[in-house]
Design a protein around this motif. Structure first.
Motif, short mmCIF file in Angstrom:
data_model
loop_
_atom_site.label_atom_id
_atom_site.label_comp_id
_atom_site.label_asym_id
_atom_site.label_seq_id
_atom_site.Cartn_x
_atom_site.Cartn_y
_atom_site.Cartn_z
N ASN A 171 0.86 -1.18 0.00
CA ASN A 171 0.00 0.00 0.00
C ASN A 171 0.90 1.23 0.00
OD1 ASN A 171 -2.79 -1.25 0.65
ND2 ASN A 171 -1.36 -2.23 2.06
N LEU A 172 0.71 2.08 -0.99
CA LEU A 172 1.56 3.27 -1.11
C LEU A 172 0.74 4.52 -0.84
CD1 LEU A 172 3.10 2.51 -4.64
CD2 LEU A 172 3.94 1.73 -2.41
N VAL A 173 1.31 5.47 -0.12
CA VAL A 173 0.62 6.76 0.00
C VAL A 173 1.55 7.83 -0.55
CG1 VAL A 173 1.33 7.32 2.38
CG2 VAL A 173 -0.80 8.24 1.46
N PHE A 174 0.98 8.70 -1.37
CA PHE A 174 1.75 9.81 -1.93
C PHE A 174 1.54 11.02 -1.03
CE2 PHE A 174 1.94 6.87 -5.21
CZ PHE A 174 2.88 7.26 -6.14
N LEU A 175 2.64 11.52 -0.51
CA LEU A 175 2.57 12.62 0.45
C LEU A 175 3.31 13.82 -0.12
CD1 LEU A 175 3.76 10.42 3.44
CD2 LEU A 175 1.40 11.10 2.96
N GLY A 176 3.12 14.98 0.51
CA GLY A 176 3.89 16.13 0.08
C GLY A 176 3.06 17.39 0.01
N HIS A 177 3.74 18.50 -0.12
CA HIS A 177 3.11 19.82 -0.13
C HIS A 177 2.16 19.95 -1.33
CE1 HIS A 177 2.76 23.95 1.07
NE2 HIS A 177 3.16 24.38 -0.11
N MET A 204 -5.62 12.90 4.85
CA MET A 204 -4.32 12.31 4.59
C MET A 204 -3.98 11.27 5.68
SD MET A 204 -1.18 13.02 6.12
CE MET A 204 0.27 12.08 5.92
N ILE A 205 -4.37 11.56 6.90
CA ILE A 205 -4.08 10.61 7.99
C ILE A 205 -4.79 9.29 7.75
CG2 ILE A 205 -4.38 10.15 10.48
CD1 ILE A 205 -3.97 13.14 10.97
N VAL A 206 -6.07 9.36 7.32
CA VAL A 206 -6.81 8.13 7.07
C VAL A 206 -6.13 7.30 5.98
CG1 VAL A 206 -8.99 7.16 6.26
CG2 VAL A 206 -9.01 9.07 7.84
N GLY A 207 -5.66 7.98 4.93
CA GLY A 207 -4.98 7.27 3.85
C GLY A 207 -3.66 6.69 4.32
N ALA A 208 -2.89 7.54 4.98
CA ALA A 208 -1.55 7.13 5.37
C ALA A 208 -1.58 6.04 6.44
CB ALA A 208 -0.76 8.33 5.88
N ALA A 209 -2.66 6.00 7.21
CA ALA A 209 -2.73 5.04 8.32
C ALA A 209 -2.64 3.60 7.81
CB ALA A 209 -4.02 5.22 9.10
N GLN A 210 -2.94 3.38 6.55
CA GLN A 210 -2.85 2.00 6.10
C GLN A 210 -1.77 1.77 5.05
OE1 GLN A 210 -6.13 0.66 3.80
NE2 GLN A 210 -7.16 2.58 4.04
N ALA A 211 -0.91 2.76 4.88
CA ALA A 211 0.16 2.59 3.89
C ALA A 211 1.37 1.89 4.50
CB ALA A 211 0.57 3.95 3.36
N ASP A 212 2.08 1.13 3.66
CA ASP A 212 3.34 0.53 4.09
C ASP A 212 4.50 1.45 3.73
OD1 ASP A 212 2.09 -2.11 4.68
OD2 ASP A 212 1.71 -2.08 2.53
N VAL A 213 4.39 2.02 2.52
CA VAL A 213 5.48 2.86 2.01
C VAL A 213 4.91 4.24 1.70
CG1 VAL A 213 7.13 3.17 0.11
CG2 VAL A 213 6.62 0.87 0.96
N GLY A 214 5.64 5.28 2.13
CA GLY A 214 5.24 6.64 1.79
C GLY A 214 6.12 7.14 0.66
N ILE A 215 5.50 7.75 -0.34
CA ILE A 215 6.30 8.39 -1.39
C ILE A 215 6.13 9.89 -1.19
CG2 ILE A 215 6.63 8.67 -3.88
CD1 ILE A 215 5.65 5.76 -4.11
N LEU A 216 7.18 10.49 -0.65
CA LEU A 216 7.12 11.92 -0.34
C LEU A 216 7.56 12.67 -1.59
CD1 LEU A 216 6.74 14.13 1.85
CD2 LEU A 216 9.14 13.80 2.45
N VAL A 217 6.60 13.36 -2.20
CA VAL A 217 6.89 14.06 -3.46
C VAL A 217 7.32 15.49 -3.14
CG1 VAL A 217 5.98 14.69 -5.73
CG2 VAL A 217 5.17 12.61 -4.62
N ILE A 218 8.47 15.86 -3.70
CA ILE A 218 9.03 17.18 -3.43
C ILE A 218 9.14 17.93 -4.74
CG2 ILE A 218 11.14 18.39 -2.61
CD1 ILE A 218 9.83 16.72 -0.42
N SER A 219 8.65 19.17 -4.79
CA SER A 219 8.88 19.96 -6.00
C SER A 219 10.26 20.59 -5.89
CB SER A 219 7.82 21.05 -6.15
OG SER A 219 8.22 21.92 -7.18
N SER A 220 11.10 20.34 -6.91
CA SER A 220 12.44 20.95 -6.89
C SER A 220 12.42 22.35 -7.50
CB SER A 220 13.42 20.05 -7.66
OG SER A 220 12.97 19.88 -8.98
#
Ligand code: GTP
Length: 542
Positions: A104-110, A197-213
Motif C-alpha cells: 500500500n503506497l501513499v503519496f505525500l507532500g506539499h 491524509m491521515i486516514v490514507g496514510a494510516a494503512q500505507a506501508d510505504v510513503g512516497i514523499l513528493v518534493i517539488s524541486s
C-alpha cells in the motif's frame, strides 16, 4: 486492462450509496453481474508461481463467470439482503488468487508538489489506463484550460478537484508489476485536508514523499508548508519506508541540476532525521519528473541526468525487501469505506494483522455486530483467505440498520476481541501548540485520530514528563507541558474507540492529536487499563 482510478474515494463513506467497488482491474464487468465475487482457491499457487515475465502477467485471466445474478433477481431492499447474499455465495465470478506481495503506497507532500501527476503517470506507464480513456482525460483537461493537469486528472476524479486542481479526498488506484501488486493512495497536500491524509496514510506501508524541486516551491513546502508535517505524520502513523521523489527536475529553474538536487536532499535529510527517520535504513531519494514520466518506470536514458545511476521509482519499489507482517496475530481490519451494493454491505480496509477467510463469522467492533464474510475481493483477484497487507473489499452478511459501521469501526475476530476503551494511559509527544493555548494541561482538549477513528479527547491528568532518550521519568505530576515535551498522561475520549496497547499491536495504538488546522501531538497507547484487560481476557478463547 481496465482502469481503476475511479474506484471509491478514501474518505470514510459509511453505508452510503453509490460508491463504486474497486472493480477487479483485469475484468470487464458485465453490467448484469454484481461486483461482489467469491474465490477459487485451487488456482492460487500455480498461477502465481508461473508468473515470470510481463507476458505471463498479461495472460492472467479470470476464470469465466459460473453463476450470474440477473438485475431482475435483485431488489435494493433490506428484506432481500439474505436472499441476495445467498446468491453471491454461489459464486458470481471467480478471479484467480494472487500471492505476489501487496504493498500500500501513499503519496505525500506539499500542495502542488506533483503527487496526483506522479500517481497518474504510474497508472499510464503500467498500462492501467487505456488510450481511449487517456484521450478523454486529455480533452477534459483542455476544456478546463488545465492541459498540464492531464495525469493528475487520472487520480483526481471529483469535479471540485478537477476544476480547482486540488486533491480533496484520497484517490485510490491499483497497479501491478511482475513482482508485486500495489494500491496507491493519493493524499491531499492542502493543510485543511490533513485528516483525510491521515486516514490514507494510516494503512500505507510505504510513503512516497513528493518534493517539488522548482525554485521557490521546495522552499514553500519546507518552510511552513506540508512537506515536513507529512513526513512526521508518516513516521508517527507507522509507515515503514519513505521514498523521497525529488520531482519537477525537468522544470526550467532546475534542468536536472545536481547542485539543486544536493541542496534539497541535504536539507531534507536534516529534517527527516528530526522526524525520526533513519537515513541508513528508512528512506532514500530519487530524482525524476512525474509529468515527463522520467525515472518513474524505466531508468533514465543516457544524457538526461548522467550524475544519477540508481533505479527508477518503480524499480526501487519492486526491490524493497518483503515487509514483516503479523499473520499469527488476531484479525484486525480498520474499515475505511463502507457502501451498499444491491442490498449487500461491502466494506474496504487493510488487513493489519491476522487473516480473514470466506465463510468466517467475525465482529464489527465496537458495536459487536456479528457478520459473516461472503467474499474477499482485491483489485485484481479474489481470496479464500486474505493475509496482512492486503487491501480488500469484504462483502458481509448480517448487518441490519445503518449504525453498525462508523468511523473507527474494526473487523475483529470473535475469539480474540479488540479492546474498546474510552480512557487510556498514553505517551504523548507535543509538537506544536495552538496559538491561543500554549500549554498542555489537564482539561486540554483536541481531536484524536487513530486508524480511521476520529473522536474528541480531553487530558484527564499528567502523570510524568519523560526523557525520550532513556525513557526515564523526569518530573512526576507536572502542572503543564509545552512544545518539545514528552509526557505520560491519561486521556478521556468522548466515545469508546477500538484501541490496543503499543506492545500488542502498534497499528492500533498510534494516534495523533489535532486542532482544526494543525497536528498538536502524536502518541501511543501504553495502557488500556485493568478493567479493559480483564474484560478482554474474559472474552478471549484461544
Ligand atoms: N514541470 C513539471 N511540472 C509538474 C511535474 N509534476 C507535476 N507538475 C505540475 O505541477 C502542478 C501540480 O501538480 P499536481 O499533480 O496536481 O500536484 P499535487 O501534489 O497532486 O497537488 P494537490 O493535489 O493540490 O496536493 C500541475 O500543473 C502539474 O502539471 C513535473 O514533473 N514537472
Amino acid at each position: 486492462m481496465k482502469l481503476n482510478p475511479n474506484a471509491s474515494s478514501f474518505v470514510p463513506k459509511f453505508v452510503a450509496k453509490p460508491a463504486p467497488a474497486p472493480t477487479p482491474a483485469v475484468v470487464d464487468e458485465p453490467s448484469e453481474t454484481i461486483t461482489t465475487t467469491t474465490t477459487n482457491t485451487n488456482t492460487t499457487s500455480t498461477i502465481v508461481s508461473s508468473i515470470k515475465t510481463e507476458e505471463d502477467l498479461a495472460n492472467i485471466k479470470p476464470t469465466e463467470s459460473v453463476y450470474k445474478v440477473e438485475d431482475d433477481d435483485i431488489e435494493d431492499d433490506d428484506e432481500e439482503v439474505n436472499e441476495v447474499a445467498d446468491k453471491v455465495e454461489q459464486v458470481v465470478k471467480v478471479l484467480p488468487e494472487d500471492s505476489r506481495e501487496h504493498l500500500n503506497l501513499v503519496f505525500l507532500g506539499h500542495v502542488d508538489a506533483g503527487k496526483s501527476t506522479l500517481s497518474g503517470s504510474i497508472m499510464v506507464l503500467t498500462g492501467q489506463v487505456d488510450p481511449h480513456t487517456l484521450a478523454k482525460y486529455e480533452r477534459e483537461a483542455k476544456e478546463n484550460h488545465r492541459e498540464s493537469w492531464i495525469y493528475a486528472y487520472i487520480m483526481d476524479t471529483n469535479e471540485e478537484e478537477r476544476t480547482k486542481g486540488k486533491t480533496v479526498e484520497v484517490g485510490r488506484a491499483h497497479f501491478e508489476t511482475v513482482k508485486k501488486r500495489y494500491t496507491i493512495l493519493d493524499a491531499p497536500g492542502h493543510r485543511l485536508y490533513v485528516p483525510n491524509m491521515i486516514v490514507g496514510a494510516a494503512q500505507a506501508d510505504v510513503g512516497i514523499l513528493v518534493i517539488s524541486s522548482k525554485k521557490g516551491e521546495f522552499e514553500a513546502g519546507v518552510d511552513g508548508g506540508q512537506t515536513i508535517e507529512h513526513a512526521r505524520l508518516a513516521k508517527m502513523i507507522g509507515i515503514k519506508y519513505l521514498i523521497v521523489f525529488v520531482n519537477k527536475m525537468d522544470e526550467p529553474t532546475v534542468m536536472w541540476s545536481k547542485a539543486r538536487y544536493d541542496e534539497i536532499t541535504d536539507k531534507l535529510t536534516v529534517h527527516l532525521k528530526k522526524c525520526g527517520w533513519n537515513p541508513k535504513k528508512d528512506f532514500q531519494f530519487i530524482p525524476g519528473s512525474g509529468y515527463g514520466t522520467l525515472n518513474v518506470k524505466d531508468p533514465l536514458a543516457p544524457g538526461v541526468c548522467d550524475w544519477y545511476s540508481g533505479p527508477s521509482l518503480i524499480g526501487t519499489l519492486d526491490n524493497l525487501a518483503t515487509f514483516d507482517r503479523n499473520e499469527s496475530g488476531a484479525l484486525r481490519i480498520p474499515i475505511t469505506t463502507s457502501y451498499k451494493d444491491r442490498g449487500i454491505v461491502n466494506v474496504i480496509g487493510k488487513v493489519e494483522s491476522g487473516s480473514i477467510t470466506v465463510g468466517q463469522s467475525i465482529h464489527i467492533m465496537p458495536g459487536k455486530t456479528k457478520v459473516e464474510v461472503l467474499s474477499l475481493t482485491g483489485d485484481i483477484c479474489s481470496f479464500k483467505t486474505a493475509r496482512p497487507g492486503e487491501n480488500i473489499t469484504i462483502a458481509l452478511k448480517g448487518i441490519e440498520g445503518d449504525d453498525a459501521i462508523r468511523p473507527g469501526s474494526i473487523l475483529a475476530e470473535i475469539n480474540r476481541p479488540v479492546p474498546v476503551v474510552s480512557e487510556i494511559e498514553a505517551l504523548v509527544f507535543i509538537l506544536d501548540m495552538p496559538d491561543e493555548r500554549k500549554l498542555f494541561t489537564p482539561n486540554f482538549s483536541a481531536v484524536f485520530h487513530a486508524h480511521t477513528a476520529v473522536e474528541d479527547v480531553t487530558v484527564k491528568s499528567l502523570i510524568a514528563t519523560i526523557d525520550t532518550k532513556t525513557s526515564a521519568e523526569i518530573k512526576q505530576k507536572p502542572t503543564f507541558c509545552k512544545v518539545g515535551d514528552a509526557v505520560k498522561c491519561r486521556l478521556v475520549l468522548s466515545r469508546a474507540v477500538c484501541l490496543e496497547e503499543f506492545a500488542t499491536n502498534p497499528q492500533l495504538a498510534r494516534f495523533t492529536l489535532r486542532d482544526s488546522t494543525k497536528t498538536i501531538a502524536f502518541g501511543k497507547v501504553i495502557n488500556i487499563g485493568k478493567k479493559a484487560k480483564e474484560e478482554i481476557a474474559r472474552q478471549t478463547k484461544v
